[in-house]
Design a protein around this motif. Structure first.
Motif, PDB file in Angstrom:
ATOM      1  N   PRO A  64       7.473   1.735  -8.499  1.00 42.27           N
ATOM      2  CA  PRO A  64       6.326   2.646  -8.401  1.00 42.27           C
ATOM      3  C   PRO A  64       6.158   3.487  -9.666  1.00 42.27           C
ATOM      4  N   PHE A 117       3.836   7.890  -1.709  1.00 43.47           N
ATOM      5  CA  PHE A 117       3.786   6.634  -0.944  1.00 43.47           C
ATOM      6  C   PHE A 117       2.833   6.748   0.231  1.00 43.47           C
ATOM      7  N   THR A 173       3.938  -1.742  -2.560  1.00 41.16           N
ATOM      8  CA  THR A 173       2.638  -2.204  -2.078  1.00 41.16           C
ATOM      9  C   THR A 173       2.820  -3.230  -0.967  1.00 41.16           C
ATOM     10  N   ALA A 187       1.940   2.286  -6.549  1.00 43.06           N
ATOM     11  CA  ALA A 187       3.142   2.049  -5.736  1.00 43.06           C
ATOM     12  C   ALA A 187       4.007   0.928  -6.269  1.00 43.06           C
TER      13      ALA A 187
END
Length: 986
Positions: free
Chosen positions: A328, A336, A169, A164
């Motif tokens: 990402p 996600f 994150t 990510a």
């Protein structure tokens, strides 16, 4: 004079003291044992047994000194005051006893043990081997942090950052933290709204939303914690197997080795759990120390780059790596939300402290402080780990020292700027870097083995906490007996009431999921279950606040009902975006369990917000109804049933319930002419309500005290009901002994005066079964043949009626009630196979015309019927003459003065003029016609002859009814109030 009076009273008191010392001692020992811990004090100038407020009066468990305290009852207070009043006028010596003494059990004049003394008593009890209780640090904060710093921190956090990126994150962490923070606030609000017993999330939800939601989520939450054991153990086993793989010491292959190591680990954890909460708490402290050291070791390692770590992707903090890893780079079909689903179980440890609420010394303060502080600390830790890992480790690395940048290589990634060429990793096969090495944090750390120890600590502590939580929740659920088949798991053992059976069940569930041996498969499974639990906790707070119940007053004020609602919606949204079909399955399981509990209706009353909201809605709707005028289209037969004790005439209640259930109001009225104690009345009310609930009869029970039956019936007719929810139809049973108890005419007259309709049920064998032994206790005892038949007939309306007819003898237009009740009956499943046959009166030469007119009317009313019969003239029968003979006045056979005197003495007698007036009434011949046409009907509904006190004597009217209804199938005599209850207008 005042001094002289005081001296006189002093001498009198001394004399009484000396002459009645023995009596004082006797009375002092005679104080009621039921209030042995209540105390007597001087209040408002006289002695009273009134007790000052005491927390022990409000407890649902025993007092600290081992005895349940109860305040004096109202009747006891009134009796005490009466005695005190008498003592003001009569010396105690003359009364033969001494006033109650104001001393008891060492507590003088209302003294109470202080809070410190109570705490000391509790500590002394624990020192002698009582239950072990934990504070907010050891019981909540440590437990929550260990659960949140679980398998994800060391094994999956680096992989999540690689997939990510740092930015997303942090978004994932903040989203999970937002959910857990709102849930933590809601948990704190519920936990501080009253004493929290064992059961954690189940206890909080069930006591807020009721047994339906609580029972549903209790099973789901216990199961989720059991599966969480497998997730953490598999994370531990992955690390062990990877270590074995590094030294070529695999037993079989990686997958099976994970299963073997996981099985051995969960057996060891089960042993620690079974040893007791004290051992488990000690193990948690040791694991926390190791975990904190491992986290510190990781951050220390990030600042000490080593050259031999660079080929494996670790270069220390560099802005090039930070910028490259900020965005990402999803691979292998990850998204996600799929990455969020894998991370979210890391946030499921927030209820670890609440789950052992029964083992906390002060749950109301421990749960809010420990839970919210744990969320803050662990959230910051996760963000720090994500930023540090993304700033010093590249996504892919080969591990080869020879993969340095050469002049012929043209690359622009962060590794190239640092002198390494890992472009070959784009083709796959690399084993190092954020994306490929689950143990990369060991590489980064200053002392690698300590990270391994941290992984062991994080996984084992979380697994241990879940292994303890699941049985505790399950035990609380089983103790409430919501699911009767699970009662064997309610039993506890030892001083801490350990759920050993629950441990074994959790072990079996965990072992089954350990055999899957895939962490990325197990993690999303429990995400939905935990999210569902969090959604209901948040919804509980919103629901309780919306209900506006006086009982909802949490001491934790930092919550908001709308924020809690948003948290509940957010949890549901996240469930579906993670995995829509898994969320759907979870909701279906919860719905199925909810429907089951709602159908079983467990006998519990927890004062839930559901009850409070129902009250608010009922009150609002009643007030709204009161402002609207009645309309014929909305007419419902709201019945006041004079049944006495409900279990005395079950057939009457069951028949009325058949056409009022979910349609209209039913009130069981009970006239009591014998005065009893108020406590007995309250107990009778509770018993009658429980009987109605047990028999699934949706009705209210309303008893009244009166001097006689008629007065009591008048009270019920006038007072029962609220606004539009007020009876409009009086229902009675026909008394076979009406010769000695003739009240029907008076009751009918009163009902008609108040615009009530009247319904009377007669069964051939009778209705009242109160004299049959065993009806109150439901014990079996031998019965006579008559009682056996009566008992069987009392249950005739409880079973399905089968095919047959309901014969409606609509002889008088009473507004349509005679026709409406049979129609409502045929809409019920028990009566659904019955067809309506209509009988009307008419002239012989107009039978076809009358039949067509009635058919037209019934079609306008949209009431189905199978047949219409038109009756001719009705004549007097011999039976009626024989029946009324003993009740005739026969004034023609005596002097006028004697006849008038007898009439005044016995007004119920039938005069010759009265008999002449009514002898041609067409309902007299009905009994013969009923036997001829309706002897096989399931139910007969007949228009009741109209009677009013003063126009028809009681004896004549009862003779009519006896003649009309004798030796027939179940028969309903119905007379509406002559206001239309049917209409054919839209």
């Amino acid at each position: 004079m005042q001094r002289r009076g005081r001296r006189r009273r002093t001498h009198l008191n001394k004399a009484l003291d000396s002459s009645c010392e023995g009596e004082k001692r006797r009375v002092a020992t005679h104080i009621s044992d039921s209030h042995s811990n209540t105390y007597y004090m001087r209040t408002f100038g006289h002695n009273t047994i009134d007790a000052v407020p005491n927390i022990e009066f409000y407890r649902q468990t025993a007092a600290p000194f081992g005895e349940k305290l109860t305040r004096p009852s109202l009747s006891e207070l009134l009796q005490s005051l009466l005695k005190q009043t008498r003592r003001l006028y009569y010396p105690p010596v003359l009364q033969g006893h001494w006033p109650l003494m104001p001393f008891e059990d060492g507590l003088v004049n209302g003294e109470e043990p202080s809070a410190a003394e109570e705490a000391a008593a509790l500590m002394a009890k624990e020192a002698k081997g009582g239950a072990v209780k934990f504070g907010w640090v050891k019981g909540v904060l440590v437990r929550c942090m260990l659960n949140i710093w679980g398998v994800m921190l060391f094994i999956r956090m680096s992989w999540i950052v690689g997939q990510a990126g740092i930015g997303l994150t942090i978004a994932i962490i903040l989203m999970a933290t937002l959910v857990t923070t709102i849930t933590g606030l809601s948990t704190s609000a519920i936990a501080t709204n009253g004493f929290v017993r064992g059961g954690g999330a189940y206890y909080l939800i069930s006591r807020s939303l009721g047994p339906e939601f609580g029972g549903s989520i209790g099973l789901i939450f216990a199961f989720a914690n059991a599966v969480a054991v497998a997730m953490y153990v598999v994370g531990f086993a992955e690390t062990v197997v990877e270590m074995l793989s590094d030294v070529d010491a695999l037993m079989t292959d990686e997958l099976n080795d994970i299963r073997i190591v996981g099985t051995l680990t969960v057996i060891l954890l089960l042993g620690i759990s079974v040893a007791g909460m004290e051992w488990e708490a000690k193990a948690q402290i040791v694991l926390l120390v190791i975990l904190l050291a491992a986290i510190a070791n990781y951050f220390l390692g990030t600042f000490i780059p080593v050259d031999n770590k660079e080929p494996k992707g670790f270069f220390g903090y560099h802005t090039a790596i930070l910028f490259e890893n900020f965005g990402p780079d999803f691979r292998e079909e990850e998204t996600f939300f799929s990455v969020f689903a894998i991370f979210f179980p890391a946030a499921t440890g927030i209820l670890a402290g609440a789950n052992i609420s029964g083992d906390l010394a002060d749950p109301q303060s421990a749960i809010p402080i420990g839970t919210l502080l744990a969320i803050l600390v662990t959230g910051l830790t996760y963000v720090a780990v994500a930023v540090s890992a993304g700033s010093c480790i590249v996504r892919d690395a080969t591990g080869d020292h020879n993969d340095t940048v050469s002049d012929t290589v043209n690359c622009t990634d962060a590794a190239c700027t640092l002198g390494y060429d890992f472009s070959i990793c784009k083709e796959g096969g690399c084993q190092y870097g954020l994306m490929n090495d689950f143990q990369v944090m060991s590489l980064v750390s200053y002392f690698g083995p300590l990270i391994t120890a941290g992984i062991f600590s994080a996984t084992l502590s979380s697994a241990l906490a879940s292994l303890v939580s699941a049985p505790k929740v399950f035990q609380a659920l089983c103790k409430d007996n919501i699911y009767p088949g699970l009662g064997i798991f309610a039993k506890g053992y030892g001083k801490n009431n350990e759920p050993l059976r629950g441990y074994v069940l959790t072990f079996c569930i965990g072992l089954a999921f350990i055999l899957i041996a895939e962490l990325n498969i197990i993690a999303p499974i429990i995400s939905n279950f935990f999210l569902a639990s969090y959604a209901l906790i948040n919804f509980s707070v919103f629901h309780a606040s919306l209900a506006n119940s006086p009982g909802w007053r949490p001491s934790f004020k930092y919550y908001n009902m709308w924020v809690s609602l948003a948290g509940a919606v957010l949890c549901c949204v996240v469930m579906f975006v993670i995995n829509w079909w898994a969320a759907l399955v979870t909701l279906l399981i919860i719905l199925a369990l909810y429907i089951y509990v709602g159908y079983k209706k467990p006998d519990v009353n927890w004062g839930s917000s559901t009850q409070a909201l129902i009250y608010n809605q009922a009150l609002t709707h009643c007030l709204n109804l009161s402002s609207v005028e009645d309309h014929v289209k909305n007419f419902r037969p709201q019945c006041l049933v004079l049944a006495g004790y409900p279990n005395s005439r079950p057939a009457l209640l069951q028949l009325v319930h058949s056409f009022t259930k979910n349609v209209s109001l039913m009130v069981c009225g009970h006239v009591r002419t014998v005065r009893t104690a108020l406590s007995d009345l309250s107990q009778d009310y509770v018993r009658c309500r429980r009987w109605l609930i047990k028999k699934r009869i949706k009705a209210f029970y309303s008893p009244v005290f009166a001097d006689n039956l008629r007065h009591g019936a008048q009270l019920l007719l006038q007072a029962v009901g609220l606004g539009r929810l007020k009876p409009n139809t009086l229902v009675m049973g026909f008394k076979n002994n009406w010769m000695t108890q003739s009240f029907v005419v008076k009751r009918c007259s009163d009902a008609f005066d108040l615009q009530f309709g009247v319904v009377i049920l007669r069964l051939m064998d009778g209705l009242d079964i109160s004299h049959i032994p065993g009806q109150a206790t439901e014990t079996k005892s031998p019965l006579s043949l008559t009682d056996q038949r009566l008992l069987e007939s009392s249950q005739m309306f409880k079973k399905k009626q089968g095919k047959g007819t309901i014969d409606v003898w609509w002889l008088f237009d009473d507004g349509g009630l005679t026709l409406l009740i049979p129609y409502l009956l045929t809409n019920r499943s028990k009566w659904g196979d019955c067809r309506i046959r209509v009988f009307i009166g008419g002239k012989i030469n107009r039978i076809d015309h009358d039949r067509r007119a009635m058919a037209t009317l019934l079609s306008r009313f949209r009431i189905d019927f199978s047949d219409i019969n038109v009756l001719g003239d009705i004549n007097l029968v011999k039976l009626f003459k024989e029946l009324i003979e003993p009740y005739r006045l026969k004034e023609d056979d005596m002097e006028q003065e004697a006849a008038e005197r007898l009439k005044a003495q016995e007004p119920w007698r039938i005069t010759d003029n009265e008999l002449e007036l009514y002898k041609t009434n067409r309902q007299i011949r009905l009994n013969e016609l009923l036997k001829e046409h309706s002897s096989s009907a399931k139910l007969i509904v007949v228009s009741m002859p109209l009677a009013r006190k003063g126009t028809v004597s009681s004896a004549l009217y009862m003779c009519w009814l006896e003649t009309l209804s004798k030796d027939l199938p179940p028969l309903l005599l119905v007379r509406g109030n002559h206001q239309s209850v049917l209409t054919f207008y839209s």
